[in-house]
Design an enzyme around this catalytic site. Structure first.
Site, PDB file in Angstrom:
ATOM      1  N   GLU A   1      96.136 -58.493 -22.242  1.00  0.00           N
ATOM      2  CA  GLU A   1      95.129 -58.737 -21.213  1.00  0.00           C
ATOM      3  C   GLU A   1      95.261 -60.104 -20.549  1.00  0.00           C
ATOM      4  O   GLU A   1      94.609 -60.371 -19.538  1.00  0.00           O
ATOM      5  CB  GLU A   1      93.729 -58.587 -21.817  1.00  0.00           C
ATOM      6  CG  GLU A   1      93.404 -57.141 -22.183  1.00  0.00           C
ATOM      7  CD  GLU A   1      92.040 -56.971 -22.819  1.00  0.00           C
ATOM      8  OE1 GLU A   1      91.493 -57.985 -23.294  1.00  0.00           O
ATOM      9  OE2 GLU A   1      91.533 -55.842 -22.840  1.00  0.00           O
TER      10      GLU A   1
ATOM     11  N   GLU B   1     102.492 -53.079 -43.653  1.00  0.00           N
ATOM     12  CA  GLU B   1     101.844 -54.361 -43.940  1.00  0.00           C
ATOM     13  C   GLU B   1     102.411 -55.046 -45.188  1.00  0.00           C
ATOM     14  O   GLU B   1     102.201 -56.231 -45.400  1.00  0.00           O
ATOM     15  CB  GLU B   1     100.343 -54.185 -44.100  1.00  0.00           C
ATOM     16  CG  GLU B   1      99.908 -53.477 -45.351  1.00  0.00           C
ATOM     17  CD  GLU B   1      98.394 -53.493 -45.507  1.00  0.00           C
ATOM     18  OE1 GLU B   1      97.936 -53.990 -46.550  1.00  0.00           O
ATOM     19  OE2 GLU B   1      97.690 -53.035 -44.593  1.00  0.00           O
TER      20      GLU B   1
END
Length: 311
Positions: free
Chosen positions: A95, A126
């Protein structure tokens, strides 16, 4: 006890000590509550998040100053995380270009498991410490960069490994976690540990922990961009007008901040090749596009300073 059983027992004990994994005594009846009571109960929990973020204001400010200083030296802001935390970093990075007119390489989101993990869970990613190093090595880290590791538990191996590697490369390292005394915090130069307490649904860290992470990354990127001069009088002035809504917003911004009508704002934007900041400078000083652009460059893109130089 086998090695696997011992390891499982140790991990169970470790997770049991985390605030984010804790259960609260008054949550056993969630499935019995009516919808309105569920909404009120969840909203009451969510209201705790801003207060927890506020408690880390000094650490967040340290991180913003460090990021800004490195941006000015040509560095990047790189988020690294897994699952929800990784997606929040990717979201914030994606963004920045339309909001602040930045190059896509200036703010980068790295997620364990790669592009596929943005939309689909890649749960074992992870735990891959080597992948974190490889992912960051592809970015050719430099001392001018900042790496922000995001992990609700504060113990995600991918994130811990990435922060250690980034520190060894000389980059500024920042950790965002939802548990105090976290492993990620210990691995980073700046630890932002926003303790939001047990989750509304125990262990679901996409809830309060995820909200806290979003609030903090909003601050890190937005406040550093403000300090770089990407806003003027609280308004975005480096936005990229890539669609009709943003083109209308550009005209409205110039019209309101310069105190001119829509036609004059549109004409200034045309002469400024669509740059809100340049159009505002031209209207404020009467300078032509070439002179205004030179003044903006000399002022490192800070509109207030450029106006003062030409005023």
């Amino acid at each position: 006890m086998s090695d696997d059983s011992s390891r499982f027992a140790a991990l169970l004990a470790e997770l049991s000590g985390l605030t984010t994994e804790a259960q609260t005594a008054d949550r056993g009846d969630l499935d019995l509550l009516d919808t309105a009571d569920l909404v009120r109960a969840m909203n009451a929990e969510d209201r705790r998040v801003p207060e927890a973020v506020a408690a880390q204001a000094d650490q967040i400010a340290r991180a913003v100053d460090g990021i800004t200083e490195r941006f000015r030296r040509g560095g990047r802001l790189i988020y690294i995380g897994a699952g929800t935390a990784g997606r929040i970093g990717v979201l914030d990075a994606s963004e920045c270009p339309p909001t602040f007119g930045t190059d896509p390489s200036m703010v980068v989101g790295v997620i364990a498991g790669g592009e596929r993990a943005i939309r689909s869970a890649v749960e074992d990613a992870e735990d891959d410490e080597d992948a974190a190093i490889a992912d960051l090595e592809r970015l050719s880290l430099a001392p001018e960069d900042t790496v922000v590791g995001i992990s609700a538990s504060g113990r995600t191996p991918y994130v811990v490994s990435g922060l250690v590697h980034a520190g060894e490369a000389g980059a500024l390292t920042v950790a965002i976690a939802s548990n105090a005394g976290s492993a990620t915090g210990a691995a980073a130069e700046i630890a932002i540990e926003v303790v939001t307490g047990p989750e509304f649904v125990s262990g679901s860290t996409r809830l309060k922990s995820g909200t806290a992470q979003k609030l903090v990354v909003n601050m890190l990127s937005t406040l550093s961009m403000i300090k770089l001069g990407k806003t003027y009088r609280g308004v975005m002035v480096d936005l990229l007008a890539t669609n009709e809504k943003l083109r209308v917003r550009s005209v409205r911004t110039v019209s309101q901040l310069a105190g001119v009508d829509v036609d004059a704002a549109s004409d200034a934007l045309r002469r400024a090749d669509g740059s809100v900041k340049l159009a505002l400078l031209m209207l404020a000083t009467g300078a032509d596009a070439v002179t205004a652009a030179r003044a903006l460059g000399d002022a490192d893109g800070i509109l207030r300073e450029a106006i003062a130089r030409l005023g």
